[in-house]
Design an enzyme around this catalytic site. Structure first.
Site, PDB file in Angstrom:
ATOM      1  N   GLY A   1     118.067  65.051  42.553  1.00  0.00           N
ATOM      2  CA  GLY A   1     117.012  64.030  42.428  1.00  0.00           C
ATOM      3  C   GLY A   1     117.443  62.564  42.244  1.00  0.00           C
ATOM      4  O   GLY A   1     118.542  62.236  41.387  1.00  0.00           O
ATOM      5  N   CYS A   2     116.844  61.651  42.607  1.00  0.00           N
ATOM      6  CA  CYS A   2     117.423  60.290  42.268  1.00  0.00           C
ATOM      7  C   CYS A   2     117.256  59.857  40.649  1.00  0.00           C
ATOM      8  O   CYS A   2     118.346  59.387  40.000  1.00  0.00           O
ATOM      9  CB  CYS A   2     116.450  59.178  42.869  1.00  0.00           C
ATOM     10  SG  CYS A   2     114.736  59.390  42.427  1.00  0.00           S
ATOM     11  N   TYR A   3     116.282  60.364  39.745  1.00  0.00           N
ATOM     12  CA  TYR A   3     116.296  60.068  38.387  1.00  0.00           C
ATOM     13  C   TYR A   3     117.516  61.127  37.743  1.00  0.00           C
ATOM     14  O   TYR A   3     118.118  60.496  36.805  1.00  0.00           O
ATOM     15  CB  TYR A   3     114.930  60.276  37.661  1.00  0.00           C
ATOM     16  CG  TYR A   3     113.941  59.446  38.048  1.00  0.00           C
ATOM     17  CD1 TYR A   3     114.128  58.127  37.656  1.00  0.00           C
ATOM     18  CD2 TYR A   3     112.626  59.568  38.515  1.00  0.00           C
ATOM     19  CE1 TYR A   3     112.971  57.066  37.725  1.00  0.00           C
ATOM     20  CE2 TYR A   3     112.075  58.826  38.460  1.00  0.00           C
ATOM     21  CZ  TYR A   3     111.814  57.514  38.122  1.00  0.00           C
ATOM     22  OH  TYR A   3     110.960  56.684  38.219  1.00  0.00           O
TER      23      TYR A   3
ATOM     24  N   GLU B   1     121.742  52.508  40.350  1.00  0.00           N
ATOM     25  CA  GLU B   1     122.120  53.331  41.638  1.00  0.00           C
ATOM     26  C   GLU B   1     120.977  52.612  42.671  1.00  0.00           C
ATOM     27  O   GLU B   1     119.986  52.190  42.006  1.00  0.00           O
ATOM     28  CB  GLU B   1     122.065  54.865  41.635  1.00  0.00           C
ATOM     29  CG  GLU B   1     120.707  55.256  41.227  1.00  0.00           C
ATOM     30  CD  GLU B   1     120.723  56.753  41.288  1.00  0.00           C
ATOM     31  OE1 GLU B   1     121.586  57.470  41.337  1.00  0.00           O
ATOM     32  OE2 GLU B   1     119.465  57.344  41.328  1.00  0.00           O
TER      33      GLU B   1
END
Lengths: 333, 333, 333, 333
Positions: free
Chosen positions: A148-150, A299
């Site tokens: 996941g991004c987080y 990011e």
């Protein structure tokens, strides 16, 4: 000579699917053979983006149904679906499969019921999937669960510090651009709500915490916020060291990386340096008032936080250079 | 019958000065007699805002020099200057003085050298100033140090919990709209830098921590970020309770307040509900993964975080109703 | 075999300079030999951007003074200076020179006094410079005046229609992202002013109108606005046809272009499809209420509107492919 | 002594309904008796906004169904519904009715089919409705069609110039904040689309043109754009005078207005001065290159462009002061 690995994208019309498509088209060692979409099946790729007919990319196929994309027999299949749709799928029997959803990231099926809101339909499959965070997880496999991004930003900041920080001290405050919320229409993604706002949500109960805990060995307190920006994500991680020099640990961890940079002392990460790239930046700060350290990782939520990392995982699976086809230089302003 | 108290504003052309001016003009029990500005002295008030000649407000005086505004003999003098300018001033010998800068918030002069970057020129004066956070500090005085915007939101969230939380556990992650950075031109306030960005700055070394510590009794780890929004501020405070029910403590603290609202369970503060108002909102969340509690406070950095609170302090000093002239109902969307 | 042309950038620390630097570093047939900056001379390139030490780009030289960059004897010199600084320069005696300022775009020196606010110091030089808008101007030269961002979008929309529209009917309403205003600090570029705002400025008197008129043969009514976005520019051009089918003229003009796309009927340009690219998009609409046609052109103000076009001009001068090193595929979301 | 007129709001949960509710609650001479909503019927007003239980406003009724609100027998009924819903309604037989939709603005029923996409279900009613633009239309009535946001700004700029400008020369380029698009979820209101973007839409075919033409006597070329801002609207109107001094005409038209201000020469309207207010600003500029004049009008799309004007219409209908309960002073930064 070998031909290039063929690629199929399932669910290519969402944000992560579209970004994956864009990177595959520009990748020198991958060849697109199918793009699937439930909403655009039967329509030309230009229905998604008028630019897709430009520059001799006439080889871009029309959209097919997701089932057809899944059955395309491609060497690489990217799953860009909702968590629940991806969890229900029988993955292709051959070829590399990269799932950009959360459906295969957790080993413990019971977590899906609690944090994702559905009972995992194929709990027995979970053990076969590898969590694909190249900088932190060694080895790869045929079935790759893209982080996941987080979780990516948080783990890049914290995983190298495992064992050097007090687990109970860790507080992560994360902020994401709106594309991180997906393309689905919701009151909370309406621009009238988002503009001139910043929204804490799923406070203390976000579904990325379990995958962070799985790799880190302990859960963290995690508060996500949505920002009025289109893309980019920043995780501000506040920890207490058990003694070691945390900056040194991070610098060592990413010394050889072309993707993750530890910034010089005093320099904070900037979204502008990571947006539209597949890179990440880390800043490390000593608190002057307390005995804490702040580690901030930035990011692009759709780059290193999604499609860029998916490509990186494919590069590893095929033995290409780690950064082949990635967006590294970025945009300067 | 008494005439209304007269008001002078020193430094009326900055953000806090202009917002204070706007509130004074709309206040039913205050009468403006002087507006000072170093940059606009001698020019009509419309040089600051063309609306100031509207609706019969022809009584708005032309700008005078700040010295003249200071010497106007007003019943209330608002100081809307830089920290260093305000610190150097001999305050008017009579009348209420509200300093919106940080120059008189700290009792310990040595803190100014460390966190504000200058030696306090009048250290002996500091003891005479009262820290004016009406909901948390009883009593008032002639010389009122108006709290910082970050300090206000953080203290509204944490001060009622003093004694009920572990000091070492407290982590505050705050995000402010750009007007919080003042009107001075800096690379970090250039819109080309701010848009599509979120900027951590003064990480672990912000000058509002000492005033938070002064009231709370212990320092906190504090990371401020600038948001790409014009106004509004949110402080996400992460704490560990020593036992008591933190939500109950906060609800009790603000039960009678018309300015600060504790939101129902599950409801997060929204900038849109506090922007352009002098109110604050607090949301309380239980972490599902750890033993922590997240308390989030939102305010308008220029309202409750500056000019609104300054007016509230004047209301208290003169025995007006606490919310006279304040912006309470807010804007709904 | 020949070595690649060497490149020097004068004024590399501003927006256009930095974007040019970024493109030169990624260009497969150009080699950077000098980067000049008045503010960063003597400092390493990482002072501008920490990413410039990444990926083996250790060949990036430290910043030199602008004079030194100008005297570097490079095969290509990019001038990324203010209008007035560039106008005063003696250009290098050899090699290709691309001036990204407005200093050499107008043939008539008197226009500089009127619209740029200075008397041109080298009026006799103006005739030697070629206006470098590759899609519209044939031929090239050693001294290339790179068009303005607003002028590029307006001319791409209108130049192919010359002779087919009534000159007196033309109204251009343009909107630019904030990087179009440059990196200089001004009250109008302060984020507190820009956010939640849109600012008309230089209404009916913008300095890009003369270069538009020079190519088009007649002036247009031009109103620019600054948007609260970082990059991207849109020119909404409203015209009355003298008879011909305006869409057909535009489609014909750009049929072979890989840089400029005329969108299908009903599709409007989107900043998101041109941001971070060197391309432009044109939409054509028939007014249903009047006899007018609306032609809308979108570009990235720093891409096709500045650095991308500068690279395109160098490609033409050296006979490289028109789009070598350009950013074409873009970002999809 | 008379009691205050009672008010019912039908459709109070949308943007215009909520803003109307907010103004009614603050209005010194109106008393709210019913708030209707199809989505919130049966729920307390705090379901819409937690602030509605603050400050002793316990008299705020729970939401009722829209039918019940319509049948409340109020002295004033505000219709805050979609165009098609409002058109189908039998208006209350007594009391003042203000329709904030477009359903009753046009006299010619055939225009609804063409521009609104539905056949007007009660064409015979249209003649009974008065177009309520107080600065431009004399007299009032029981049934008031509140003007559209774009139409208000455009007409404030152009109606006083009727007869002094060439009809065929008029080009209007308008930009609106996202709340102007309503609260309905659409791909074009998703924040991922809106941020860092500006979107032309309904180019040359917007449904506000007929109401502009109805008052002006001729249609205009009109191109609307959606801005990445929450609220505020600007209409840039480009015209050719037939001779008269256009600035003088505008200054005369609004000399006595407390709502509309003509700015001094050289000063451009700013969204920041009209946002969250019920006022409008007009700037007038002479084109230096052509024989055209640019008239720019700014307003808050939800203030003067909707709810503020609705209140102004009610003030006129009851003979209250024109600006009673309006938001005039505004926010200074």
């Amino acid at each position: 000579m070998h031909s290039m690995p063929s690629v199929s994208i399932v669910g290519a019309a969402g944000y992560t699917g579209q970004e994956t498509l864009d990177r595959v088209l520009a990748h020198p060692q991958l060849e697109l053979v199918a793009v699937g979409s439930s909403s655009l099946a039967g329509r030309p790729a230009t229905a998604l983006d008028p630019r897709l007919n430009r520059n001799g990319t006439s080889q871009v196929p029309v959209f097919v149904a997701n089932d057809a994309a899944l059955a395309a027999g491609a060497d690489v299949t990217f799953l860009c679906l909702s968590h629940e749709e991806a969890a229900a799928l029988e993955p292709p029997a051959e070829g590399v499969v990269v799932d950009l959803s959360g459906a295969h990231r957790l080993h413990d099926p019971s977590q899906y019921e609690r944090w994702y809101g559905f009972t995992h339909p194929r709990p027995g499959d979970l053990a076969q999937w590898v969590y694909g965070l190249p900088e932190l997880v060694e080895g790869t496999g045929r079935l790759i669960a893209n982080p996941g991004c987080y979780a990516t930003a948080t783990l890049l900041a914290l995983a190298p510090l495992k064992g050097a920080i007090e687990p109970g001290s860790v507080v992560v405050d994360a902020k994401s651009g709106m594309t991180g919320a997906g393309r689905t229409l919701k009151p909370s993604t309406h621009a009238g709500f988002v503009l001139e706002n910043v929204s804490p949500y799923k406070v203390g109960e976000h579904q990325h915490v379990p995958e962070i805990a799985q790799l880190l060995g302990f859960p963290v307190s995690f508060t996500p916020h949505l920002l009025p920006v289109r893309r980019g994500l920043i995780a501000t991680c506040n920890v207490r060291s058990t003694g070691p020099d945390l900056r040194a640990l991070l610098e060592r961890a990413y010394a050889a990386s072309e993707v993750v940079t530890v910034l010089p002392e005093g320099v904070a990460p900037e979204l502008s340096r990571v947006q539209h790239t597949d890179t990440a930046e880390i800043g490390v700060f000593t608190d002057r008032f307390t005995d804490r350290t702040i580690v901030i990782c930035a990011e692009d939520n759709l780059g290193k936080g999604a499609a860029g990392q998916a490509i990186q995982n494919v590069n590893r699976a095929f033995g290409f250079g780690d950064t082949t086809g990635l967006r590294l230089p970025g945009v300067l302003v």
